[in-house]
Each structure stands twice: as C-alpha cells, then as structure tokens.
Enzyme design. Structure first.
Site, PDB file in Angstrom:
ATOM      1  N   GLY A 115       0.891  -1.374   0.069  1.00 12.84           N
ATOM      2  CA  GLY A 115       0.040  -0.001   0.006  1.00 12.84           C
ATOM      3  C   GLY A 115       1.049   1.305   0.078  1.00 12.84           C
ATOM      4  O   GLY A 115       0.433   2.411   0.382  1.00 12.84           O
ATOM      5  N   ARG A 116       1.887   1.223  -0.604  1.00 10.72           N
ATOM      6  CA  ARG A 116       3.007   2.329  -0.337  1.00 10.72           C
ATOM      7  C   ARG A 116       3.139   2.790   0.797  1.00 10.72           C
ATOM      8  O   ARG A 116       3.711   4.240   1.143  1.00 10.72           O
ATOM      9  CB  ARG A 116       2.537   3.269  -1.403  1.00 10.72           C
ATOM     10  CG  ARG A 116       2.274   2.918  -2.612  1.00 10.72           C
ATOM     11  CD  ARG A 116       3.320   3.693  -3.644  1.00 10.72           C
ATOM     12  NE  ARG A 116       3.116   2.906  -5.096  1.00 10.72           N
ATOM     13  CZ  ARG A 116       4.033   2.425  -5.730  1.00 10.72           C
ATOM     14  NH1 ARG A 116       5.215   2.427  -5.277  1.00 10.72           N
ATOM     15  NH2 ARG A 116       3.558   2.041  -6.919  1.00 10.72           N
TER      16      ARG A 116
END
Ligand SMILES: Cc1cc2nc3c(=O)[nH]c(=O)nc-3n(C[C@H](O)[C@H](O)[C@H](O)COP(=O)(O)O)c2cc1C
Length: 188
Positions: free
Chosen positions: A164-165
């Site tokens: 999810g970065r």
C-alpha cells in the site's frame, strides 16, 4: 546495519553487483550529476570508491565535497541513501588498492583521461598499446590522478518496501563524523 545489509545483498540471487552505487555530485553551476561507481570499502569510517580525480566527478568534488550515494537492491526491496563529505583516501590506501587491480585496469587508468573528449576509439587503443609497451616486464605504478574518496555519512536512510505504499523509512543523522546518531522515521 548497512554492512549487514550489504553482505546480504552480495549473496542474494538476482543482484548483479551489490556494490554498484549511484554517486551524485554538484557542479560549480549548482547542477547535479550522477553516475555509478563501485563500493570498494565500507566500515565505521565511511564508504570508499576509486576513480580518476581529474574526471568530472573528481573536479566537482574538489570544488564541492558534499555528495550523495544511493543503493537499490530490488530483490531485498530496499533502498539506502547516504549523504556526506567526500574526503580523499591516503596515498598508501590508494597504492594498496591499485596494486590489487588487474594489470589491464592499471594500464587503463593511465590510458584514459576520464571525462575528457575523445577523438576516436582508435586514439584510446593506441594510447593503451603504447603503455603496454612502456610497462612491458615492469609493474604499473598508480597514476597520480587515480585515487579514492571516503564518504563519512552525515545521514543514512533505509527504505523498505511495504504494501500500500506505506513503506518504512528510517533516517539516521549526526552532526559530524564520530558524533552520535539520531534516529527518526519519515513518511513514505
Ligand atoms: C557498474 C558500473 C561500475 C562503475 N564503476 C566505476 C568506478 O568504480 N569508478 C569510476 O571512476 N567509474 C566507474 N564507472 C563509470 C562511471 O559510471 C562513469 O562513467 C565515469 O566514472 C565517468 O564519470 P564522470 O564523467 O561523471 O566523472 C562504473 C560504471 C558502471 C556502469
């Protein structure tokens, strides 16, 4: 921590050369430039690379010794960023490392006026052939313009890929080489 990661990178399949790092320097006009060099030593004193001191990078470091170094090891999903001052290594260190280089690289260090314009490939090969003759049966001394730099980092950032970065970023900074490190986290 970096040394352990480097050793892991060296034995991780899929990393062609764990010691390849991007070196960024700044020109007198303030413009940055970057290129790959090989890490030839890493310990508590800093990170060492070797080059032609009259090259573009060498001239830029002579005028402005702040540099950045960058590693990216995709199979480890990690990036490591260093910033610090590049300080010339001692002549004794440069001699010792130069002596371990293959003869062809030693002659190449004399043959190449690194970063200077070259009229043709033939010119370089002619110079190399002349040097082979000149040093036939003799050991090749280190050129005075070939040496190394040690970067004692003032900041080190470890980046780890996360879903999810929401990556992990750990920043270590210190006021001067030898001073204590302060750790902080950065937003990804
Ligand atoms: C994998 C790789 C390793 C390299 N290692 C070095 C090195 O250790 N020292 C060096 O001077 N140039 C090395 N080079 C060449 C540099 O990237 C660069 O072309 C050269 O040093 C001239 O840079 P400059 O004109 O910015 O000074 C390497 C290039 C590659 C692709």
């Amino acid at each position: 921590m970096f040394i352990e990661l480097l050793e892991r990178a060296k034995t991780t399949p899929g990393i062609a050369d764990a010691t390849a790092m991007t070196l960024a320097t700044t020109g007198a006009d303030g413009r940055p430039s970057a290129r790959i060099v090989l890490l030839k030593g890493a310990d508590a004193d800093g990170l060492v690379f070797y080059t032609n001191t009259l090259s573009r990078k060498g001239r830029e470091i002579a005028a402005h010794d702040d540099v950045a170094l960058l590693f990216w090891w995709p199979p480890l999903e990690s990036q490591v960023r260093f910033e610090g001052r590049a300080v010339p290594v001692s002549d004794a260190d440069a001699d010792a490392y130069f002596a371990t280089r293959p003869r062809i690289s030693q002659l190449g260090a004399w043959a190449s006026a690194q970063s200077e314009p070259l009229a043709s490939r033939e010119e370089l090969e002619r110079r190399f052939a002349a040097l082979e003759k000149q040093y036939e049966g003799k050991s090749v001394p280190r050129p005075p313009h070939w040496s190394g730099y040690r970067v004692a980092p003032l900041s080190v950032e470890f980046w780890w890929n996360r879903p999810g970065r929401l990556h992990d970023r750990e920043l270590y900074t210190r006021a001067a080489p030898g001073a204590p490190w302060t750790k902080s986290l950065l937003n990804p």
